[in-house]
Design an enzyme around this catalytic site. Structure first.
Site, PDB file in Angstrom:
ATOM      1  N   SER A 116       1.314  28.230 -15.548  1.00 46.10           N
ATOM      2  CA  SER A 116       0.236  27.693 -14.719  1.00 46.10           C
ATOM      3  C   SER A 116       0.171  26.175 -14.809  1.00 46.10           C
ATOM      4  O   SER A 116      -0.221  25.500 -13.862  1.00 46.10           O
ATOM      5  CB  SER A 116      -1.107  28.297 -15.136  1.00 46.10           C
ATOM      6  OG  SER A 116      -1.363  28.035 -16.504  1.00 46.10           O
ATOM      7  N   GLU A 117       0.562  25.624 -15.987  1.00 42.94           N
ATOM      8  CA  GLU A 117       0.606  24.174 -16.140  1.00 42.94           C
ATOM      9  C   GLU A 117       1.988  23.687 -15.702  1.00 42.94           C
ATOM     10  O   GLU A 117       2.913  23.580 -16.513  1.00 42.94           O
ATOM     11  CB  GLU A 117       0.324  23.753 -17.591  1.00 42.94           C
ATOM     12  CG  GLU A 117      -1.101  23.982 -18.040  1.00 42.94           C
ATOM     13  CD  GLU A 117      -1.345  25.390 -18.549  1.00 42.94           C
ATOM     14  OE1 GLU A 117      -0.381  26.175 -18.563  1.00 42.94           O
ATOM     15  OE2 GLU A 117      -2.484  25.703 -18.920  1.00 42.94           O
ATOM     16  N   THR A 118       2.138  23.415 -14.422  1.00 46.68           N
ATOM     17  CA  THR A 118       3.380  22.876 -13.876  1.00 46.68           C
ATOM     18  C   THR A 118       3.052  21.554 -13.206  1.00 46.68           C
ATOM     19  O   THR A 118       2.275  21.515 -12.248  1.00 46.68           O
ATOM     20  CB  THR A 118       4.025  23.831 -12.872  1.00 46.68           C
ATOM     21  OG1 THR A 118       4.303  25.088 -13.523  1.00 46.68           O
ATOM     22  CG2 THR A 118       5.322  23.270 -12.330  1.00 46.68           C
TER      23      THR A 118
END
Length: 255
Positions: free
Chosen positions: A45-47
């Protein structure tokens, strides 16, 4: 097309711990649909997508004075390098006392019969902060078996979007120097338990600074992966949250 991509574990200097994130270096803009596809492919999700502001900028040159600005759903997030740490510049969120009766079922689902010493709510972030009794050791928080999916039915107020469990540090036998510990759950937004959470510490920093009388603190998030955060409250009402990183993957996306 090829895009350089890295997998970085944040708030740690050890691979396979901390908070994993994907970082893409872009020469040109990509459309939002492609951003989403890359994030889905990386399953993180942290991209983050870093783009050059000027054609002459060079990704390969290290500049510890530069500030990266990320556009997120929560607003702009600024990050800079200081020594071997990456420092996040975040707003500091205050909390107010929370009436137990309003969230009693949720607290029961989260900590069972453990003693709750304090209960706070952050209206700005919709996070509920639950402080466990100072009599407990760090291991109690780490071993706590939580079914975060149960929080969805237990939370009846509709105002909680994140649950922080926290515990005072510096207990007897603690040689790590951690001022406080935490775990963070947000099934209301699809995150059963987050490994390490900068935004939760924007709430925790305010709370523990008030109770410990300190502006500089060292925190540890007791998830399965675990992560350490250095905290520094600023005079402008913001907080610097710093952590080390470990690069665990380097490569190219090809499409």
């Amino acid at each position: 097309m090829q895009i350089p991509i890295f997998t970085v574990d944040a708030f740690t200097n050890r691979p396979f711990s901390g908070n994993p994130a994907a970082v893409c270096l872009l020469e040109n803009d990509l459309d939002e649909d492609l951003h989403q596809k890359i994030a889905t492919e990386m399953n993180l999700s942290e991209t983050a997508f870093i783009r050059k502001l000027h054609p002459g900028d060079d990704f390969s040159k290290k500049n510890t004075n530069s500030v990266l600005t990320f556009v997120t759903l929560s607003g702009e997030l600024k990050a800079r390098q200081v020594g071997d740490h990456i420092v996040l510049d975040l707003p500091l969120y205050k909390t107010s006392p929370q009436v137990l009766q309003e969230v009693e079922e949720l607290i029961k689902a989260a900590v069972g019969n453990l003693i709750v010493q304090d209960l706070r709510y952050s209206p700005d972030t919709k996070k509920l902060l639950v402080r466990l009794s100072d009599t407990y050791e760090r291991s109690v928080l780490e071993k706590l078996q939580v079914r975060a999916q149960d929080f969805l039915s237990a939370e009846k107020t509709g105002k909680v979007k994140g649950l922080i469990l926290t515990l005072k540090g510096n207990s007897p036998g603690n040689h790590s120097g951690h001022d406080f510990y935490s775990r963070y759950f947000a099934p209301w937004v699809g995150v059963l338990e987050d490994p390490v959470t900068g935004s939760a510490h924007a709430v925790l920093s305010s709370y523990w600074s008030e109770h410990l009388g300190k502006k500089e603190m060292l925190a540890f998030q007791c998830s399965r992966r675990g992560g350490e955060l250095k905290i520094s409250l600023r005079s402008d009402g913001r907080v610097d949250i710093a952590g080390k990183i470990a690069i665990v993957l380097k490569g190219n996306l090809t499409f």
